[in-house]
Design an enzyme around this catalytic site. Structure first.
Site, PDB file in Angstrom:
ATOM      1  N   HIS A   1      -4.757   6.001  -0.745  1.00 22.14           N
ATOM      2  CA  HIS A   1      -5.217   5.944   0.644  1.00 22.14           C
ATOM      3  C   HIS A   1      -4.092   6.284   1.629  1.00 22.14           C
ATOM      4  CE1 HIS A   1      -9.043   5.330   2.320  1.00 22.14           C
ATOM      5  NE2 HIS A   1      -9.063   4.017   2.521  1.00 22.14           N
TER       6      HIS A   1
ATOM      7  N   TYR B   1       0.809  -1.227   0.000  1.00 17.30           N
ATOM      8  CA  TYR B   1       0.000   0.000   0.000  1.00 17.30           C
ATOM      9  C   TYR B   1       0.841   1.275   0.000  1.00 17.30           C
ATOM     10  CZ  TYR B   1      -3.619  -3.315   1.378  1.00 17.30           C
ATOM     11  OH  TYR B   1      -4.480  -4.386   1.427  1.00 17.30           O
TER      12      TYR B   1
ATOM     13  N   ASP C   1      -6.483  11.297   3.001  1.00 17.41           N
ATOM     14  CA  ASP C   1      -6.919  11.435   1.614  1.00 17.41           C
ATOM     15  C   ASP C   1      -8.422  11.698   1.544  1.00 17.41           C
ATOM     16  OD1 ASP C   1      -8.263   8.428   0.791  1.00 17.41           O
ATOM     17  OD2 ASP C   1      -6.983   8.512   2.570  1.00 17.41           O
TER      18      ASP C   1
ATOM     19  N   ASN D   1      -9.208   1.256   8.412  1.00 15.36           N
ATOM     20  CA  ASN D   1     -10.543   1.198   9.014  1.00 15.36           C
ATOM     21  C   ASN D   1     -10.538   1.109  10.539  1.00 15.36           C
ATOM     22  OD1 ASN D   1     -11.156   1.198   6.344  1.00 15.36           O
ATOM     23  ND2 ASN D   1     -12.184  -0.774   6.321  1.00 15.36           N
TER      24      ASN D   1
ATOM     25  N   ASN E   1     -13.616   5.715   5.955  1.00 15.61           N
ATOM     26  CA  ASN E   1     -13.681   4.747   7.054  1.00 15.61           C
ATOM     27  C   ASN E   1     -12.674   5.010   8.172  1.00 15.61           C
ATOM     28  OD1 ASN E   1     -15.857   3.365   6.020  1.00 15.61           O
ATOM     29  ND2 ASN E   1     -14.589   2.031   4.771  1.00 15.61           N
TER      30      ASN E   1
END
Length: 194
Positions: free
Chosen positions: A28, A23, A100, A75, A121
């Protein structure tokens, strides 16, 4: 560096993202990338581990700050933020979150003193754990997905070369906005950066 105030943390600055190489440079992770830049500018590494986060202390806007990258996955960001806030007794108005926002054009910065999760989230989880939405934030535009694109694939996708150029500048502006919020409050930062 802080004399005898070594333990007095005045602010928490949380950059949101997802841990792991997979990631690392995705949309994100704009919050992670911004606090990495802040740390680099201050000559600090976010290499301490506690509060389910990678973190360190630094002076920003004249205050001693704990700068963190929650390692809980997006999350569950609120778990990490709450642990640090409880430990240092930091009120929500001194918890600054950088993240973001797909509702803003790529690279656009928006400073807000409070607000709903807006479908994010990570923010939803922080609101749930802090039991309030009254904490300042700096949003960095990730752009909206093209119509055919799934939202999850979009946010965990990697920006184009063109977008990356714009985003690098926005990390700089977001870092400056964060310092401005801490030094002079949200109203001034909103006037200067929105």
């Amino acid at each position: 560096m802080f004399g005898n105030r070594s333990s007095a943390v005045e602010w928490i600055v949380a950059g949101l993202g997802n841990p792991g190489q997979k990631y690392a440079n995705t949309r994100h992770n704009l919050g992670f990338l911004t606090v990495d830049l802040l740390a680099e500018e201050k000559g600090v590494k976010l290499n301490k581990v506690k509060f389910k986060s990678a973190y360190n202390f630094m002076e920003l806007g004249g205050a001693r700050c704990l700068v963190m990258k929650p390692q809980t996955f997006m999350n569950l960001s609120g778990e990490a933020v709450r642990e640090a806030a409880q430990f240092y007794k930091i009120p929500p108005e001194n918890i600054l979150v950088i993240y973001d926002d797909v509702s803003l054009p790529v690279g656009k910065i928006r400073v807000r003193p409070t607000g709903s999760a807006g479908g994010h989230n990570g923010i939803k989880n922080i609101i749930a754990h802090l039991n309030t939405q009254n904490f300042p934030r700096v949003k960095i535009g990730a752009g909206a997905p093209p119509e055919a694109e799934d939202m999850i694939n979009w946010v965990i996708g990697v920006p184009s070369q063109e977008e990356k150029k714009v985003l690098l500048e926005s990390f700089q502006r977001a870092a400056q906005a964060a310092e401005s919020i801490i030094r002079s409050g949200c109203t001034k930062a909103m006037n200067d950066f929105n």
